[in-house]
Design a protein around this motif. Structure first.
Motif, PDB file in Angstrom:
ATOM      1  N   PRO A 194      33.702 -31.468 -61.990  1.00 38.40           N
ATOM      2  CA  PRO A 194      34.603 -30.329 -61.826  1.00 38.40           C
ATOM      3  C   PRO A 194      36.018 -30.814 -61.493  1.00 38.40           C
ATOM      4  CG  PRO A 194      32.949 -30.386 -60.082  1.00 38.40           C
ATOM      5  CD  PRO A 194      32.641 -31.495 -61.016  1.00 38.40           C
ATOM      6  N   MET A 195      37.004 -30.063 -61.950  1.00 41.12           N
ATOM      7  CA  MET A 195      38.390 -30.467 -61.713  1.00 41.12           C
ATOM      8  C   MET A 195      38.791 -30.310 -60.251  1.00 41.12           C
ATOM      9  SD  MET A 195      40.417 -29.370 -65.153  1.00 41.12           S
ATOM     10  CE  MET A 195      41.959 -30.020 -64.556  1.00 41.12           C
ATOM     11  N   ALA A 196      37.969 -29.644 -59.460  1.00 40.53           N
ATOM     12  CA  ALA A 196      38.274 -29.474 -58.038  1.00 40.53           C
ATOM     13  C   ALA A 196      38.158 -30.813 -57.321  1.00 40.53           C
ATOM     14  CB  ALA A 196      37.326 -28.460 -57.413  1.00 40.53           C
ATOM     15  N   MET A 197      39.270 -31.290 -56.771  1.00 42.45           N
ATOM     16  CA  MET A 197      39.272 -32.535 -56.005  1.00 42.45           C
ATOM     17  C   MET A 197      39.333 -32.174 -54.530  1.00 42.45           C
ATOM     18  SD  MET A 197      41.912 -34.921 -58.095  1.00 42.45           S
ATOM     19  CE  MET A 197      41.819 -35.101 -59.855  1.00 42.45           C
ATOM     20  N   HIS A 198      38.505 -32.819 -53.739  1.00 45.78           N
ATOM     21  CA  HIS A 198      38.437 -32.534 -52.309  1.00 45.78           C
ATOM     22  C   HIS A 198      39.121 -33.672 -51.544  1.00 45.78           C
ATOM     23  CE1 HIS A 198      35.577 -29.413 -53.405  1.00 45.78           C
ATOM     24  NE2 HIS A 198      34.957 -30.321 -54.126  1.00 45.78           N
ATOM     25  N   PRO A 199      40.347 -33.448 -51.041  1.00 43.13           N
ATOM     26  CA  PRO A 199      41.028 -34.511 -50.285  1.00 43.13           C
ATOM     27  C   PRO A 199      40.267 -34.820 -48.998  1.00 43.13           C
ATOM     28  CG  PRO A 199      42.526 -32.699 -50.801  1.00 43.13           C
ATOM     29  CD  PRO A 199      41.151 -32.253 -51.167  1.00 43.13           C
ATOM     30  N   VAL A 200      40.127 -36.111 -48.700  1.00 46.40           N
ATOM     31  CA  VAL A 200      39.436 -36.509 -47.470  1.00 46.40           C
ATOM     32  C   VAL A 200      40.311 -37.349 -46.551  1.00 46.40           C
ATOM     33  CG1 VAL A 200      37.124 -36.347 -48.447  1.00 46.40           C
ATOM     34  CG2 VAL A 200      38.360 -38.491 -48.633  1.00 46.40           C
ATOM     35  N   GLY A 201      41.518 -37.696 -46.970  1.00 42.60           N
ATOM     36  CA  GLY A 201      42.403 -38.447 -46.088  1.00 42.60           C
ATOM     37  C   GLY A 201      43.241 -39.454 -46.855  1.00 42.60           C
ATOM     38  N   ILE A 204      33.556 -48.880 -70.687  1.00 45.24           N
ATOM     39  CA  ILE A 204      34.825 -48.477 -71.282  1.00 45.24           C
ATOM     40  C   ILE A 204      34.800 -46.954 -71.309  1.00 45.24           C
ATOM     41  CG2 ILE A 204      36.272 -48.549 -73.334  1.00 45.24           C
ATOM     42  CD1 ILE A 204      34.933 -51.294 -73.928  1.00 45.24           C
ATOM     43  N   ILE A 205      35.760 -46.342 -70.626  1.00 37.05           N
ATOM     44  CA  ILE A 205      35.664 -44.929 -70.288  1.00 37.05           C
ATOM     45  C   ILE A 205      36.761 -44.118 -70.968  1.00 37.05           C
ATOM     46  CG2 ILE A 205      35.724 -43.306 -68.347  1.00 37.05           C
ATOM     47  CD1 ILE A 205      34.668 -45.659 -66.628  1.00 37.05           C
ATOM     48  N   SER A 206      36.412 -42.899 -71.358  1.00 34.67           N
ATOM     49  CA  SER A 206      37.391 -41.934 -71.840  1.00 34.67           C
ATOM     50  C   SER A 206      37.176 -40.625 -71.095  1.00 34.67           C
ATOM     51  CB  SER A 206      37.280 -41.734 -73.355  1.00 34.67           C
ATOM     52  OG  SER A 206      36.045 -41.178 -73.701  1.00 34.67           O
ATOM     53  N   MET A 207      38.141 -39.736 -71.224  1.00 36.50           N
ATOM     54  CA  MET A 207      38.072 -38.496 -70.472  1.00 36.50           C
ATOM     55  C   MET A 207      38.669 -37.379 -71.313  1.00 36.50           C
ATOM     56  SD  MET A 207      39.455 -37.765 -66.594  1.00 36.50           S
ATOM     57  CE  MET A 207      41.149 -38.163 -66.919  1.00 36.50           C
ATOM     58  N   LYS A 208      38.034 -36.212 -71.246  1.00 33.32           N
ATOM     59  CA  LYS A 208      38.604 -35.034 -71.875  1.00 33.32           C
ATOM     60  C   LYS A 208      38.340 -33.829 -70.983  1.00 33.32           C
ATOM     61  CE  LYS A 208      34.616 -34.567 -74.939  1.00 33.32           C
ATOM     62  NZ  LYS A 208      34.171 -34.543 -76.324  1.00 33.32           N
ATOM     63  N   PHE A 209      38.995 -32.756 -71.280  1.00 38.61           N
ATOM     64  CA  PHE A 209      38.871 -31.517 -70.534  1.00 38.61           C
ATOM     65  C   PHE A 209      37.900 -30.609 -71.268  1.00 38.61           C
ATOM     66  CE2 PHE A 209      40.269 -27.103 -70.145  1.00 38.61           C
ATOM     67  CZ  PHE A 209      40.151 -26.926 -68.782  1.00 38.61           C
ATOM     68  N   LYS A 210      37.033 -29.920 -70.505  1.00 36.41           N
ATOM     69  CA  LYS A 210      36.080 -29.009 -71.133  1.00 36.41           C
ATOM     70  C   LYS A 210      35.732 -27.877 -70.168  1.00 36.41           C
ATOM     71  CE  LYS A 210      31.681 -28.918 -73.565  1.00 36.41           C
ATOM     72  NZ  LYS A 210      30.539 -29.702 -74.019  1.00 36.41           N
ATOM     73  N   LEU A 211      35.674 -26.669 -70.698  1.00 33.81           N
ATOM     74  CA  LEU A 211      35.192 -25.541 -69.908  1.00 33.81           C
ATOM     75  C   LEU A 211      33.671 -25.550 -69.964  1.00 33.81           C
ATOM     76  CD1 LEU A 211      37.578 -22.631 -70.936  1.00 33.81           C
ATOM     77  CD2 LEU A 211      37.460 -23.787 -68.724  1.00 33.81           C
ATOM     78  N   ILE A 212      33.032 -25.515 -68.797  1.00 36.45           N
ATOM     79  CA  ILE A 212      31.576 -25.454 -68.711  1.00 36.45           C
ATOM     80  C   ILE A 212      31.228 -24.236 -67.868  1.00 36.45           C
ATOM     81  CG2 ILE A 212      29.482 -26.619 -67.929  1.00 36.45           C
ATOM     82  CD1 ILE A 212      30.924 -29.285 -68.412  1.00 36.45           C
TER      83      ILE A 212
END
Length: 161
Positions: A14-21, A136-144
């Motif tokens: 999920p695009m939600a990032m939870h800051p921890v410090g 070797i990694i790639s990334m894309k955006f997707k609605l789930i």
């Protein structure tokens, strides 16, 4: 030196990032790893939706240190724990601009490699614990299910001597 392909996966985060410090020169965030298929010549199964990425996003905005811990349940009944360690170089402005304009493939704006460290009690896969492995990694955006996600996809390899 030869490379042995282990598997390909696409796992949803999920695009939600939870800051921890704060950590060193950046801010540390936790990103849950949901699930995803694992398909390959060596490992087939699914990622269990209980892992997470611990990212340290550097204040200078060009790199992110990425540590992840998750688990693979194989189709043949093994449980494999996976720890990854790597770095992502990102052109954040280009990523955000492309998302804003509906372009969902983001890998042109990042360089993402990780080392893979496996642990299992299953003797069939025990050799992975001592094999040098990388992805070797790639990334894309997707609605789930209507929610925004990063779809992290990668090819995993072992180095054979």
């Amino acid at each position: 030196m030869n490379f042995k392909k282990l598997y390909y996966t696409e796992c949803a985060c999920p695009m939600a990032m939870h800051p921890v410090g704060f950590k060193g020169l950046g801010v540390q965030v936790v990103i849950p790893i949901n699930d995803g298929p694992v398909e390959g010549p060596v490992i087939n199964g699914n990622i269990t939706p209980l892992g997470a990425d611990w990212n340290t996003i550097h204040f200078l905005g060009i790199t992110s240190d990425v540590l992840a811990k998750y688990q693979i349940h194989t189709d043949d009944g093994a449980v494999i724990d996976l720890f990854t360690d790597g770095r992502m170089k990102v052109k954040w402005g280009d990523v955000l601009d492309n998302l804003k304009h509906g372009r969902h493939y983001l890998s042109d704006y990042l360089y993402f490699r990780e080392f893979l460290y496996f642990h299992t009690e299953d003797e069939r896969y025990k050799w992975l614990e001592t094999a040098p492995c990388f992805a070797i990694i790639s990334m894309k955006f997707k609605l789930i299910k209507g929610a925004p996600n990063f779809l992290i996809s990668y090819n995993a390899y072992a180095i054979e001597e």
